[in-house]
Design an enzyme around this catalytic site. Sequence first.
Site, PDB file in Angstrom:
ATOM      1  N   HIS A 193      68.480 -46.565  24.587  1.00  0.00           N
ATOM      2  CA  HIS A 193      67.647 -45.652  23.582  1.00  0.00           C
ATOM      3  C   HIS A 193      68.180 -45.314  22.206  1.00  0.00           C
ATOM      4  CE1 HIS A 193      65.879 -44.234  27.917  1.00  0.00           C
ATOM      5  NE2 HIS A 193      65.689 -45.259  27.834  1.00  0.00           N
ATOM      6  N   HIS A 200      66.968 -54.795  31.400  1.00  0.00           N
ATOM      7  CA  HIS A 200      68.490 -54.962  30.820  1.00  0.00           C
ATOM      8  C   HIS A 200      68.923 -56.366  31.054  1.00  0.00           C
ATOM      9  CE1 HIS A 200      67.406 -50.796  29.652  1.00  0.00           C
ATOM     10  NE2 HIS A 200      67.188 -50.444  30.759  1.00  0.00           N
TER      11      HIS A 200
END
Length: 276
Positions: free
Chosen positions: A78, A263
């Site tokens: 993030h 991911h």
Amino acid sequence: MPHQITLKREATCFGVGLHSGKNVNMILKPAPVDSGIIFVRTDLDERPSIRAVADNVTATVRSTTLEQNGVKVFTVEHLLSALHAHQIDNCIVELDAEEPPVMHGSAIDFFNLIRLVGTVDQPADRHECVVDKIYRIDDQTTNGRRFIIALPYDGFRVSFTSVNPHPLIGIQYGDFDIDRETYAREIASARTIAYENEVETLHKMGLGLGGSLESVIVYNDDGWRNDLIYPDELVRHKILDVIGDLRLAGIFKGHIIAAASGHALNTKLAKLLSKG
């Protein structure tokens, strides 16, 4: 060629880690030319550092973990996403724990913090990650249903299809040309998501210990536990993650097309792109 960029001055924030649940202070600092993004663990002796590069990815379960010389930081995606949106080439990230604060559960707090302190050009050309051919990474266990592709493109574009079997979510599609203002308006506030029935299992795995209804979208078989910011917030958060994970290859120029990527695939692509 654009010049490299760093922060004008330090920026500080405090919170708890999404997965660890531990309190953490984070300081973003300007960094010299060609430093890249460097995480520094100030809670450990000798303040070891971990470079935010694709080769340092060691785990991708529910977040992206970086490790160098036996020292880890995790859930970096993030923050990296916000740094990428601001085109930050060089930054030192000091943490007194192993994980940045979750804050809003998205990238908006990091994005606004960087915008508040400002950025400055540096006297050196940027080293861009420019896609010059087609790259594709497939999840071999899904017969081509999960993949990520990078194509040449004059800019940065992400086209993402998320697939969730729950009828509340289903298939969502997002397609955005990524620049700073589009990111701020369409992507930065999209939060991470969790299925309520999985929360106890995640906690037993040591994950999600710092999450709450303020920082995580939670759903169950009856509906949403909290209000959505976007009706398709899940796919927008997936795009936020892609932007963060690809920053591990550098400031990106190309078109990403992905289906149900996470991911693991994102960072495999970043590693491939890093090798040219």
